[in-house]
Scaffold this motif. Structure first.
Motif, PDB file in Angstrom:
ATOM      1  N   ASP A 157       0.907  -1.155  -0.216  1.00 37.41           N
ATOM      2  CA  ASP A 157       0.093  -0.004   0.039  1.00 37.41           C
ATOM      3  C   ASP A 157       0.707   1.102   0.069  1.00 37.41           C
ATOM      4  O   ASP A 157       1.859   1.212   0.621  1.00 37.41           O
ATOM      5  CB  ASP A 157      -0.767   0.096   1.215  1.00 37.41           C
ATOM      6  CG  ASP A 157      -1.840  -1.154   1.226  1.00 37.41           C
ATOM      7  OD1 ASP A 157      -2.670  -1.123   0.360  1.00 37.41           O
ATOM      8  OD2 ASP A 157      -1.635  -1.802   2.312  1.00 37.41           O
ATOM      9  N   TYR A 158       0.508   2.332  -0.726  1.00 30.34           N
ATOM     10  CA  TYR A 158       1.043   3.656  -0.477  1.00 30.34           C
ATOM     11  C   TYR A 158       0.203   4.399   0.256  1.00 30.34           C
ATOM     12  O   TYR A 158      -1.125   4.564   0.078  1.00 30.34           O
ATOM     13  CB  TYR A 158       1.018   4.237  -1.828  1.00 30.34           C
ATOM     14  CG  TYR A 158       1.636   5.771  -2.012  1.00 30.34           C
ATOM     15  CD1 TYR A 158       3.180   5.772  -1.819  1.00 30.34           C
ATOM     16  CD2 TYR A 158       1.049   6.794  -1.955  1.00 30.34           C
ATOM     17  CE1 TYR A 158       3.776   7.180  -1.749  1.00 30.34           C
ATOM     18  CE2 TYR A 158       1.176   8.107  -2.066  1.00 30.34           C
ATOM     19  CZ  TYR A 158       2.899   8.094  -1.706  1.00 30.34           C
ATOM     20  OH  TYR A 158       3.262   9.468  -1.802  1.00 30.34           O
ATOM     21  N   TYR A 159       0.724   5.129   1.174  1.00 32.23           N
ATOM     22  CA  TYR A 159       0.076   6.213   2.100  1.00 32.23           C
ATOM     23  C   TYR A 159       0.620   7.467   1.977  1.00 32.23           C
ATOM     24  O   TYR A 159       1.943   7.729   1.676  1.00 32.23           O
ATOM     25  CB  TYR A 159       0.231   5.895   3.545  1.00 32.23           C
ATOM     26  CG  TYR A 159       1.514   5.788   4.199  1.00 32.23           C
ATOM     27  CD1 TYR A 159       1.798   7.013   4.961  1.00 32.23           C
ATOM     28  CD2 TYR A 159       2.413   4.582   4.182  1.00 32.23           C
ATOM     29  CE1 TYR A 159       3.100   7.043   5.487  1.00 32.23           C
ATOM     30  CE2 TYR A 159       3.800   4.953   4.799  1.00 32.23           C
ATOM     31  CZ  TYR A 159       3.949   5.819   5.333  1.00 32.23           C
ATOM     32  OH  TYR A 159       5.265   5.995   5.954  1.00 32.23           O
ATOM     33  N   ALA A 160      -0.258   8.327   2.024  1.00 29.07           N
ATOM     34  CA  ALA A 160       0.107   9.788   2.113  1.00 29.07           C
ATOM     35  C   ALA A 160      -0.782  10.691   3.157  1.00 29.07           C
ATOM     36  O   ALA A 160      -1.842  10.506   3.303  1.00 29.07           O
ATOM     37  CB  ALA A 160       0.171  10.538   0.734  1.00 29.07           C
ATOM     38  N   MET A 161      -0.047  11.118   4.201  1.00 28.11           N
ATOM     39  CA  MET A 161      -0.873  11.937   5.238  1.00 28.11           C
ATOM     40  C   MET A 161      -0.839  13.450   5.268  1.00 28.11           C
ATOM     41  O   MET A 161       0.091  13.989   4.664  1.00 28.11           O
ATOM     42  CB  MET A 161      -0.401  11.424   6.588  1.00 28.11           C
ATOM     43  CG  MET A 161      -1.034   9.970   6.754  1.00 28.11           C
ATOM     44  SD  MET A 161      -0.771   9.144   8.404  1.00 28.11           S
ATOM     45  CE  MET A 161       1.216   9.030   8.344  1.00 28.11           C
TER      46      MET A 161
END
Length: 238
Positions: A195-199
């Motif tokens: 998974d790719y996450y960006a916050m």
């Protein structure tokens, strides 16, 4: 005579069918015994994270040299617990999953006039899953919301007489990914995915050191947590 031939043909067909059934057990039922992916599941996983976080700085006052952008690459690991529910329509599976990951992830960057560090210790997500099944194998995509406990510290021009830029908070964002799941028994499934996450960025303000010929400068720092999550684990289907 015709009646005898018909009876002979019927016996021969019956014998042939019995032979095939003996040589290939369950051949007639194979097409009807597709694995059922629907229902509740819970699982555990081992997680690796490759952070590609970044800190961006802006000088607000003064004349000190403030770095524009600092990359904070890091590798970390942790463990995940998850719960989910699947519904199946033909070969199409859709569902919802919630998971929590405890991490050890710390990044660090050092330059001629700055030191920047960051950390990410917890990731929580709520996501939708959409998959296509091939009997006991499912290929799926996932997308949803992520919440993480993140922090960073930036020390520019030695803050012994100044103030470092600090921020620590739960940051929200989004994630998306792909995975494969295989049912090794009716109740045990192995899974692997990425998974790719960006916050959302965390904000902090700092003040540089002062010297005999240099006055202090103020600056702001925006820290953006993001990266890739790699996971392998086992799910128990109830």
């Amino acid at each position: 005579m015709i009646r005898n031939m018909t009876r002979t043909q019927l016996l021969a067909a019956t014998a042939l069918g019995s032979t095939i059934g003996f040589l290939v057990p369950g051949a007639a039922a194979a097409a009807e015994s597709a694995y059922d992916w629907s229902g509740f599941y819970a699982g555990l996983g081992l997680t690796g994270v490759r952070s590609t976080a970044e800190a961006d700085f802006t000088r607000l006052s003064g004349t000190d040299n403030i770095p524009g952008s600092v990359q904070l690459p890091a590798l970390g690991d942790g463990g995940t617990i998850r719960f989910g529910e699947n519904w199946q329509a033909g070969r199409f599976v859709y569902g919802v999953e919630a998971d929590g990951t405890q991490l050890t992830l710390n990044g660090y960057a050092h330059g001629s006039n700055y030191t920047v560090g960051d950390s990410l210790s917890t990731l929580l997500s709520l996501r939708a899953r959409f998959g296509m099944t091939f009997d006991r194998l499912m290929v799926y995509g996932t997308t949803g919301l992520v919440l993480g406990q993140a922090s960073f510290r930036a020390d520019i021009d030695d803050s012994s007489n100044g103030t470092p830029a600090l921020a620590s908070a739960m940051s929200t964002g989004a994630l998306a990914g792909l995975g494969v799941e295989v049912a090794v028994t009716d109740n045990i499934r192995l899974t692997v995915g990425a998974d790719y996450y960006a916050m959302a960025p965390l904000h902090g303000h700092g003040v540089t050191d002062s010297g005999y010929f240099v006055s202090q400068s103020t600056y702001s720092g925006d820290y953006t947590p993001r990266g890739l999550i790699f996971e392998t684990g086992v799910n128990l289907h109830f």
